[in-house]
Design a protein around this motif. Structure first.
Motif, PDB file in Angstrom:
ATOM      1  N   ILE A  85       0.891  -0.955   0.081  1.00 20.06           N
ATOM      2  CA  ILE A  85      -0.189  -0.088   0.208  1.00 20.06           C
ATOM      3  C   ILE A  85       0.833   1.219  -0.033  1.00 20.06           C
ATOM      4  O   ILE A  85       1.806   1.268   0.764  1.00 20.06           O
ATOM      5  N   PRO A  86       0.777   2.090  -1.015  1.00 25.53           N
ATOM      6  CA  PRO A  86       1.477   3.151  -1.183  1.00 25.53           C
ATOM      7  C   PRO A  86       1.304   4.396   0.046  1.00 25.53           C
ATOM      8  O   PRO A  86       0.183   4.428   0.470  1.00 25.53           O
ATOM      9  N   MET A  87       2.216   4.807   0.849  1.00 26.51           N
ATOM     10  CA  MET A  87       2.175   5.779   1.694  1.00 26.51           C
ATOM     11  C   MET A  87       2.947   7.005   1.424  1.00 26.51           C
ATOM     12  O   MET A  87       4.170   7.107   1.308  1.00 26.51           O
ATOM     13  N   ALA A 107       4.264  15.642   3.095  1.00 26.13           N
ATOM     14  CA  ALA A 107       4.699  14.661   2.053  1.00 26.13           C
ATOM     15  C   ALA A 107       6.288  14.120   2.266  1.00 26.13           C
ATOM     16  O   ALA A 107       6.767  15.036   2.895  1.00 26.13           O
ATOM     17  N   TYR A 108       6.302  13.065   1.982  1.00 32.44           N
ATOM     18  CA  TYR A 108       7.703  12.750   2.206  1.00 32.44           C
ATOM     19  C   TYR A 108       8.842  13.055   1.116  1.00 32.44           C
ATOM     20  O   TYR A 108       9.985  13.284   1.695  1.00 32.44           O
ATOM     21  N   HIS A 246      -1.235   6.860   4.167  1.00 33.43           N
ATOM     22  CA  HIS A 246      -0.455   7.746   5.147  1.00 33.43           C
ATOM     23  C   HIS A 246       0.106   6.770   6.232  1.00 33.43           C
ATOM     24  O   HIS A 246      -0.497   5.769   6.388  1.00 33.43           O
ATOM     25  N   LEU A 247       1.536   7.345   6.512  1.00 32.38           N
ATOM     26  CA  LEU A 247       1.823   6.652   8.023  1.00 32.38           C
ATOM     27  C   LEU A 247       1.464   7.530   8.995  1.00 32.38           C
ATOM     28  O   LEU A 247       1.924   8.835   8.935  1.00 32.38           O
ATOM     29  N   HIS A 248       0.632   7.081   9.722  1.00 35.26           N
ATOM     30  CA  HIS A 248      -0.028   7.999  10.767  1.00 35.26           C
ATOM     31  C   HIS A 248       1.029   7.908  12.050  1.00 35.26           C
ATOM     32  O   HIS A 248       1.379   7.252  12.658  1.00 35.26           O
ATOM     33  N   ILE A 260       0.303   1.929  10.630  1.00 37.01           N
ATOM     34  CA  ILE A 260       0.650   1.530   9.162  1.00 37.01           C
ATOM     35  C   ILE A 260      -0.346   0.759   8.520  1.00 37.01           C
ATOM     36  O   ILE A 260      -0.960  -0.403   9.315  1.00 37.01           O
ATOM     37  N   PRO A 261      -0.945   1.132   7.344  1.00 34.99           N
ATOM     38  CA  PRO A 261      -2.040   0.217   6.723  1.00 34.99           C
ATOM     39  C   PRO A 261      -1.822  -1.162   6.297  1.00 34.99           C
ATOM     40  O   PRO A 261      -0.521  -1.440   5.977  1.00 34.99           O
TER      41      PRO A 261
END
Length: 511
Positions: A85-87, A107-108, A246-248, A260-261
């Motif tokens: 899953i893209p973060m 944003a990273y 997202h990484l929360h 993390i999803p």
């Protein structure tokens, strides 16, 4: 594939992602590869992970992706990426002074690149399935490395029978003595040309190598424990409870909660906190745990995890330590080399532990190729041993400073994640570096995170480049502040005040 007159026998200790990828690299070069794993088949859901957690989600980034891309295993990377899953960013959660909850996306990467959430078990399964397709690979589960003579190139393994007590229950005519005899370990000896130790932070390969090599070793437990939590999919439509791309992060100063999803629409979460906080909450979790989360991680309980479930997970899931390991050298003569956590276990705050381990594999085999290990001209035993020893020497010389650098960066990144991401100074430096990167790309100016997560630049070179950028920032902003001070001096504001302000600001930016 280069012509090889006689295959090397390569023994890989550890069938996790790093060991499995190392076995693929060796097998695709024609080696006779044997993989020995302490646990049962890692694809079996009943196999207990070494850290005793139910599920681990990891952040896969460019270094790991590039290493799989270069494994010569057709279709492997595509199969792995299908299950990620893209973060695209961090999502920072908190509560404003007025009491309202907020979330802020960071944003990273200025160019839109992202990291990917991947399930460790799923990744491991794909790698092992790729290995099983190769005729020159043999997998040995339930085998424990008990000894090794790295001069004579012989190793000993305890072979544990995988019989279970349930098997005995289904066959009551079998007496207990016979069942006990079946499950008793037997020892086997294995000859090899090269052992690759990828058996984790508590590596048996490293332990036995220390009896032969003059190995410097440093182990540190940081004053932080971690505990896993789980956010279930939202009812009744089984959707993600929060944004999956997202990484929360819930930064808490001296502690942190992240999510993390997962592909099943849940989130794997981790609480990081000093051991004293765990001890305090554990004394009376019914009263202290929910209050602790409400004060420090607003919006988690009961919005995402119910009160009863939060207490249950805290009570039942282990509270585990975080270890950082550095050692050198990574090899002994031509016979053994250690990779991944066996060589450089690191804290998880840069998401680089697995990625660095997978990159170890690529770097090692690039150097083996450079030294002609797989060329026909080095196929005789003596010349191949000499070439392999020279290659392993170079591998240690090149990789050890890189591993030390990412170990240190990972430790420092904990401070950034748990508090720095909310700092105006952090945001200012990030904005400045990304602006220069976007509008003046020829200057090669990138953030530290971009260099680490989206490029393959050596970690030690990343560290040097970031320090250089910091010094330039200090000079530019310092001159600006001194200039402002000069202009305002006529208004009765002392130049010294502005100089001190600039020095303070820049020292914080440099951190």
């Amino acid at each position: 594939m280069a012509e090889v007159h006689k295959a090397q026998k390569v023994v890989v200790v550890g069938a996790g992602p790093v060991g499995a990828l190392a076995a693929l690299y060796a097998a695709n070069r024609g080696d006779d590869v044997h993989v020995y794993e302490l646990r049962a088949d890692l694809r079996d859901p009943s196999t207990t992970p070494l850290n005793f957690t139910k599920s681990i989600n990891l952040a896969l980034s460019e270094r790991g992706i590039n290493s799989m891309r270069q494994s010569q295993s057709v279709g492997l990377l595509e199969e792995v990426l299908k299950e990620t899953i893209p973060m695209h960013a961090r999502m920072i959660h908190g509560r404003r002074k007025g009491g309202e909850l907020f979330q802020e996306s960071q944003a990273y990467d200025a160019n839109g690149r992202y990291i990917q959430a991947v399930d460790r078990a799923s990744l491991n399964k794909r790698l092992l399935e790729a290995l099983e397709k190769l005729p020159n690979v043999t997998l040995h589960f339930n085998h424990k490395l008990t000894g090794a003579d790295f001069d004579r190139k012989t190793a000993w393994f305890e072979q544990h029978n995988n019989a279970k007590k349930t098997d005995h229950a289904q066959n009551p005519t079998q007496n207990d003595a016979l069942w006990d005899d079946q499950k008793r370990a037997t020892e086997i000896s294995v000859n090899f040309d090269l052992i690759i130790g990828a058996d984790g932070a508590h590596s048996a390969t490293r332990y036995h190598m220390m009896k032969f090599a003059r190995l410097d070793y440093q182990q540190e437990y940081i004053d932080t424990l971690w505990c896993e939590f789980h956010i279930a999919p939202r009812s009744p439509d089984s959707s993600f409870a929060i944004d999956p791309n997202h990484l929360h992060i819930w930064p808490g100063g001296s502690f942190m909660f992240i999510a993390i999803p997962s592909l099943d629409k849940s989130f794997t979460c981790t609480l990081f906190a000093p051991a004293s906080h765990f001890s305090s909450v554990s004394e009376n979790p019914e009263q202290k745990l929910v209050k602790f989360f409400h004060q420090n991680f607003p919006g988690v309980c009961p919005e995402l995890i119910s009160t009863s479930d939060l207490q249950k997970q805290f009570r039942e899931n282990p509270h585990l330590p975080l270890i950082s390991i550095k050692c050198k050298p990574y090899h002994y003569k031509s016979s053994v080399v250690i990779l991944g956590d066996a060589a450089h276990a690191m804290v998880p705050f840069y998401g680089q532990g697995m990625n660095a381990g997978l990159e170890d594999v690529r770097v090692l085999f690039d150097i083996l190729d450079k030294h002609g290990i797989y060329d026909a001209g080095t196929s005789d035993h003596r010349s191949r041993n000499e070439a392999r020893e020279a290659a392993l020497d170079e591998y240690t010389s090149q990789r050890a400073p890189d591993a030390a650098a990412i170990n240190d960066l990972a430790l420092r990144n904990y401070e950034e994640m748990r508090s720095g991401v909310q700092s105006p100074l952090y945001k200012m430096r990030k904005w400045m570096e990304e602006t220069v990167n976007v509008y003046f790309p020829s200057l090669g100016w990138r953030t530290q995170y971009t260099r680490v997560s989206f490029e393959n630049q050596r970690y030690s070179e990343v560290e040097k480049a970031v320090h250089r950028q910091g010094r330039i920032l200090m000079g530019v902003v310092g001159l600006s502040l001194v200039g402002i001070g000069g202009l305002t001096a006529f208004g009765g504001v002392r130049r010294d005040y502005w100089k001190n302000l600039g020095t303070t600001w820049l020292s914080q930016v440099e951190k």
